[in-house]
Design an enzyme around this catalytic site. Structure first.
Site, mmCIF file in Angstrom:
data_model
loop_
_atom_site.group_PDB
_atom_site.id
_atom_site.type_symbol
_atom_site.label_atom_id
_atom_site.label_comp_id
_atom_site.label_asym_id
_atom_site.label_seq_id
_atom_site.Cartn_x
_atom_site.Cartn_y
_atom_site.Cartn_z
ATOM 1 N N TYR A 69 -2.512 -1.173 10.204
ATOM 2 C CA TYR A 69 -2.604 -1.527 8.786
ATOM 3 C C TYR A 69 -1.335 -1.133 8.041
ATOM 4 C CZ TYR A 69 -4.229 -1.219 3.910
ATOM 5 O OH TYR A 69 -4.360 -1.336 2.549
ATOM 6 N N SER A 120 0.831 -1.204 0.000
ATOM 7 C CA SER A 120 0.000 0.000 0.000
ATOM 8 C C SER A 120 0.864 1.251 0.000
ATOM 9 C CB SER A 120 -0.904 0.018 1.232
ATOM 10 O OG SER A 120 -1.546 1.268 1.398
#
Length: 283
Positions: free
Chosen positions: A187, A174
């Protein structure tokens, strides 16, 4: 064919794509060229979002697909229909990929159905926004790491005996790994682990002719964020902070997964592609 594998984790995520408005754009944007002709791909989180777009594009390029999903049976069935509409075969496997035994069963069922595995796409993930680090419970921390990074170890360990020279592994990291995220501490930390895992595994397997790469999407319109993966404040301006001023669509990310899986990327391993709306991350 649908199999239920592992202990399913019940919560609001990842959410149903069928309920999302506007609908994410998953449709491949061009005709296929047999880049993955007669290959077999396991794609985790393939029921919706980026995973569905990757499954659709891989099928258009000639691959059969094991559609691995957590809860959303209707979405998984729709992805299966999409793959079959491209003239390829698909199986749906309901599995909690954070469970080692579930990953073993996913691989076993894929081998039973197709007899080979050429591509592993580790795409499944979960995220939970928190304003303060003290808001992150031990259970959430363990679960986020279990789903996002432990699952990649488990799936690759299960698939490794079946991966031959020329096989490819593509992991989903990400943009948050590179620029951070004040609301997604756990995350973004898992995404850092995924990038390190990708680079290290690429070195571990390169002598076997197996390539390992990753894709680091920016803000992409999928069920994950509106189903609880982002705060309402962030959701109201989702993607506006990118240089392009908008969120991306899953079919704008899928070609990166295709490139890294096919022979066009034969000289690439340990690399990360960045479909993120123009954010410069130097990585």
């Amino acid at each position: 064919m649908t199999e239920t594998i592992g202990m399913i984790h019940e919560d609001a995520l990842p959410g149903n794509e069928a309920d999302l408005e506007p609908k994410p754009a998953w449709q491949p944007r061009y005709r296929g060229a047999d880049k993955l002709k007669d290959k077999v791909a396991i794609i985790t989180g393939a029921d919706s979002g980026i995973g569905r777009a990757v499954a659709a594009l891989y099928a258009r390029e000639g691959a059969d697909i094991a559609v691995v999903y957590l809860l959303e049976e209707a979405d998984a069935a729709e992805t299966k229909r999409i793959v079959e509409a491209e003239g390829r075969q698909a199986i749906t496997l309901k599995a909690d990929v954070g469970d080692r035994h579930a990953c073993n069963r996913v691989v076993a069922e894929t081998m039973k159905a197709f007899g080979r595995i050429d591509i592993v796409v580790n795409n499944a993930g979960e995220q939970h926004p928190d304003q303060d680090i003290t808001d992150i419970t031990e259970q959430q921390l363990q679960r986020t790491f279990q789903t996002n990074i432990f699952s990649m170890f488990f799936m690759v360990q299960a698939a490794r005996p079946h991966l031959k020279k020329g096989a490819a592994i593509v992991n989903c990291t990400s943009v948050t790994m590179y620029k951070g995220s004040k609301e997604l501490l756990d995350y973004s930390s898992t995404k850092g682990a995924i990038t390190a895992f990708t680079r290290s595994l690429s070195q571990n397997l390169i002598g076997e002719g197996i390539r390992v790469n990753a894709v680091a999407p920016g803000p992409i319109w999928t069920p994950l964020n509106p189903s609880g993966g982002a705060s309402q404040e962030k959701l109201a301006h989702f993607g506006e902070s990118t240089p392009m001023g908008r969120p991306g669509q899953p079919n704008e990310v899928a070609p990166a997964f295709l490139f890294l899986a096919c022979g066009d990327a034969s000289y690439m391993s340990g690399q990360v592609l960045h479909p993120n709306g123009g954010v410069i991350v130097n990585g």
